[in-house]
Design a protein around this motif. Structure first.
Motif, PDB file in Angstrom:
ATOM      1  N   THR A 148       6.555   6.918   0.451  1.00 27.27           N
ATOM      2  CA  THR A 148       5.715   8.108   0.249  1.00 27.27           C
ATOM      3  C   THR A 148       5.948   9.136   1.362  1.00 27.27           C
ATOM      4  N   SER A 149       6.245   8.669   2.566  1.00 27.11           N
ATOM      5  CA  SER A 149       6.468   9.606   3.675  1.00 27.11           C
ATOM      6  C   SER A 149       7.785  10.347   3.509  1.00 27.11           C
ATOM      7  N   SER A 186      -0.778   6.082   2.193  1.00 26.22           N
ATOM      8  CA  SER A 186       0.218   6.070   1.110  1.00 26.22           C
ATOM      9  C   SER A 186      -0.423   6.495  -0.206  1.00 26.22           C
ATOM     10  N   VAL A 199       3.381   2.273  -4.307  1.00 25.23           N
ATOM     11  CA  VAL A 199       1.946   2.118  -4.030  1.00 25.23           C
ATOM     12  C   VAL A 199       1.348   1.030  -4.930  1.00 25.23           C
ATOM     13  N   ALA A 215       5.800   1.063   0.987  1.00 30.28           N
ATOM     14  CA  ALA A 215       5.024   2.135   0.351  1.00 30.28           C
ATOM     15  C   ALA A 215       4.879   3.327   1.290  1.00 30.28           C
ATOM     16  N   LYS A 216       4.591   3.039   2.563  1.00 29.38           N
ATOM     17  CA  LYS A 216       4.419   4.159   3.510  1.00 29.38           C
ATOM     18  C   LYS A 216       5.751   4.859   3.763  1.00 29.38           C
ATOM     19  N   ALA A 256       7.169   6.683  -5.611  1.00 32.31           N
ATOM     20  CA  ALA A 256       5.901   6.534  -4.892  1.00 32.31           C
ATOM     21  C   ALA A 256       4.883   5.764  -5.738  1.00 32.31           C
TER      22      ALA A 256
END
Lengths: 380, 350
Positions: B278-279, B197, B249, B274-275, B245
């Protein structure tokens, strides 16, 4: 130029015990209010749920104007404490519309720009949930282009004479006062220097309120007409000609709060135990996005006390949050169409869907938000 | 600006000076020399000291500079295992594997580890492989293998970073094994997801910057691209993804448990969120940035591809958005018994 985003990077302290305690107190209050019939959970309750009695109880519990000075009926809590209380009430779908504008922006504006006499008069009444304000910004010919307002205030021997009209004013028919943005300078002139904020008593002669029926069957929007309405000098907020600057400062409060992503939350919560098989990842994504929006909004709220209103960051929260509201409605609507859900969920969905077009319009359209954001990167 | 950020400015150079460099480049050499490749790991464990926020800052900035280096692996999953097992992180490239594809069986005087794992980050070039394998007894066995105890077939992700197929069949004596509780497997996966992330955030920042710089200088129809509202709104959309993001994070790093402490439901939600954020942002930002940069963005000469290929790769590594979304749904259903608001606000009680 990327400074607009650095506030989202900041660490946020864990909530101290007194805030966790405050959350529990709100949850108890909501449970009792539902049991006694004082409230029913609805979507969009911050704008549609108008209940003077509920607001009085909220005021009595010390949850209006929490951050304001003690001498004006506040409790001098942190903005984080207010954030927690507000989002608890919104998540519960509580009818907070009556006091919403007073708590969110009129009070803070009075504290920034008002005279001591204005503060001493209005703030305690607002904090007790006894006096409600509406906000007079939009006009028939001034929507997104707010700087073009034409409602005119002309000088008299003892104050100002107001003529013109406002529109889309929420709950004007129930409000005691309006904080109105009016033109005191030249017609058609640039907004900076030409506009002024006035506090107008809604019951005084020359003020006419006409509710507008909307597609949800409700009448919370109003048209307000001013016909030679007299406003005394002591009801000018801030300085004559400073209205535009003052209003721009308010927008940070208006655009970044949890009401920009929790309008459909009661519906999503009602489905948490009824997610259809195979749709779990859709639910998980919505939950994750909510967690992130809370993190964003919390970080912006931290800055609302500061010298400079975080306008670009607030615009980002508004854009992302209101799009989330729409998408959550789309996803849950599909689950319901597959036969999932309870009667409560179906009621909330039917209530929320007609309000959806407003999510991305109110508080400045999302297109305006995106222009504000792009400008921060030098795009004009 | 903090001392760390200043040091990073010096080491990573201006903007994309080192974009595309790997472990044979000068930026990596300087990161190693300055101890930045061991930030957030206590000095007593072979690290340079500092906290998880420092580890995140270094990981984000290295990705933002366009480096393809084994940093997220060491500063997150390896650092986690070192803290959990009171181990020391040696010099060199260390990678960690803890998947269902690894198994461990107790045999006389030790444990036999077998693994057949695909696309292990730096699996062929690492100096040590740190393995976590379920024992079937409610515990997992941890060991560290030197390079001659596993074989690997080289591969790469879309960004050309080593993602190698690793095969292990090794007997490890009992004194080289540490037994950990079963939840170490998920905790390892969470730390890996947080590391990715951070990297995704760095690549998102760089993509925003490249797009913003281009649309104000490139002219068509006698005006800059930015004069078109559609272009401005596309850029604003990218900025929104980067902002989300950043907060996601930052929040996940805030909730990272102290070294050695277990991960609770709120930590799991923060890292999974977070993952996921961000993904999902990676897909949207890569698409929008390429659209704004036109044909120039797809050339090898322009730096955008260093970031878009990484966005696509990292997005799908260490658990995709869909993978973690499933976990979040399960977390609400099981850990919080369907109480969604409790799930969202329990992190406040950390």
């Amino acid at each position: 130029m990327t400074d607009s985003l650095t506030l989202f990077r900041e660490p946020l302290d864990a909530e101290p015990d007194e805030i966790i305690h405050e959350r529990r107190r709100v949850r108890r209050f909501v449970r009792d209010s539902v049991a006694s019939g004082l409230m029913t959970s609805t979507c969009d309750s911050w704008l549609s749920g108008h209940s003077p009695e509920f607001s009085r109880q909220v005021g009595r519990s010390g949850w209006i104007g929490m951050t304001w000075p003690l001498e004006y009926g506040g409790r001098e809590t942190s903005t984080a404490a207010r954030f927690a209380v507000v989002e608890e009430l919104l998540a519960a779908g509580a009818p907070v519309a009556a006091h919403w504008f007073a708590d969110r922006q009129i009070g803070p504006s009075l504290l920034r720009h008002g005279t001591r006499r204005q503060q001493a008069f209005f703030l305690p009444l607002m904090a007790r949930g006894e006096v409600f304000f509406c906000i007079g910004m939009s006009e028939p010919d001034s929507g997104s282009d707010l700087g073009s307002v034409r409602t005119r205030a002309t000088r008299t021997a003892t104050g100002w004479k107001v003529n013109g009209s406002k529109i889309w004013t929420s709950h004007a028919q129930h409000a005691h006062y309006m904080l109105a943005l009016v033109r005191t300078g030249e017609p058609g002139g640039r907004p900076a220097g030409s506009l002024t904020q006035l506090i107008i008593e809604m019951t005084q002669p020359g003020v006419t309120v006409r509710p507008i029926r909307t597609l949800d069957g409700q009448e919370h929007f109003c048209e307000v007409f001013f016909d030679d309405v007299h406003v005394t000098d002591d009801r000018v907020l801030g300085r004559v000609g400073d209205g535009w600057r003052q209003v721009l400062g308010e927008l940070g409060f208006e655009r970044s709060g949890p009401e920009r992503f929790l309008s459909t939350y009661p519906l999503l919560r009602s489905m948490a135990q009824n997610v259809p098989d195979g749709r779990e990842t859709e639910f998980g994504e919505l939950v994750a996005r909510l967690a992130v929006l809370r993190a964003m909004s919390g970080r912006v709220s931290h800055h609302l006390d500061g010298v400079e209103a975080p306008g670009v960051a607030a615009a980002i929260v508004k854009d992302l949050g209101t799009r989330f509201e729409n998408e959550s409605l789309d996803v849950v609507g599909e689950w319901l169409s597959l036969g999932a859900g309870t009667p409560v969920a179906r009621r909330l969905f039917a209530q929320a869907q007609p309000k959806a077009p407003g999510f991305t319009l109110r508080g400045g359209t999302n297109e305006i938000m995106r222009d504000i954001i792009a400008r921060a990167w030098g795009l004009t | 600006m903090s001392d760390l950020e200043q040091l990073l400015d010096q080491v990573l150079g201006k903007e994309y000076a080192h974009a595309g460099e790997s472990v044979d480049g000068s930026a990596w050499e300087r990161l190693v020399e300055t101890g930045l490749t061991r930030v957030g790991i206590p000095e007593s464990s072979g690290g340079s000291g500092g906290d998880p926020r420092d580890a995140a800052a270094v990981t984000v900035r290295a990705a933002q500079a366009g480096l393809g280096v084994p940093l997220a692996e060491t500063l997150f999953p390896v650092a986690y295992l070192a803290a959990k097992t009171f181990g020391t992180v040696p010099e060199g490239i260390i990678t960690a594997v803890g998947l269902d594809t690894v198994s461990a069986v107790t045999v006389g005087g030790g444990i036999r580890f077998t693994a057949s794992s695909t696309a292990v980050p730096w699996g062929a070039v690492a100096d040590e492989l740190w393995l976590l394998a379920p024992l079937g007894t409610g515990e997992v066995a941890f060991t560290r293998l030197p390079r001659d105890e596993w074989t690997a077939v080289s591969g790469t992700n879309l960004a050309g970073e080593p993602r190698d197929d690793v095969t292990v069949d090794a007997f490890v004596r009992g004194d080289r094994v540490v037994l950990l509780p079963i939840n170490a497997v998920e905790e390892l996966a969470l730390t890996a997801a947080l590391g990715r992330s951070c990297q995704l955030l760095g690549a998102l920042r760089a993509s925003l910057r490249l797009a913003a710089e281009y649309v104000v200088v490139r002219h068509q129809f006698r005006k800059p691209l930015a004069a078109h509202q559609a272009v401005r709104h596309a850029l604003a959309g990218v900025a929104g993804e980067v902002a989300a993001a950043e907060a996601a994070v930052s929040q996940a790093v805030d909730y990272l448990p102290r070294p050695g402490s277990p991960f609770g439901a709120s930590e799991t939600l923060a890292i999974a969120a977070a993952k996921i954020q961000t993904s999902r942002g990676a897909t949207r930002v890569a698409r929008a940035a390429h659209q704004m940069l036109g044909a120039l963005g797809v050339t090898a000469e322009h730096p955008l591809h260093h970031f878009s290929t990484r966005l696509w790769s990292w997005r799908d590594e260490a658990g995709s958005a869909a993978h973690w979304a499933g976990r979040v749904a399960e977390l609400v259903r099981i850990e919080h018994r369907g109480d969604l608001w409790a799930a969202l606000t329990s992190s406040e009680n950390r």
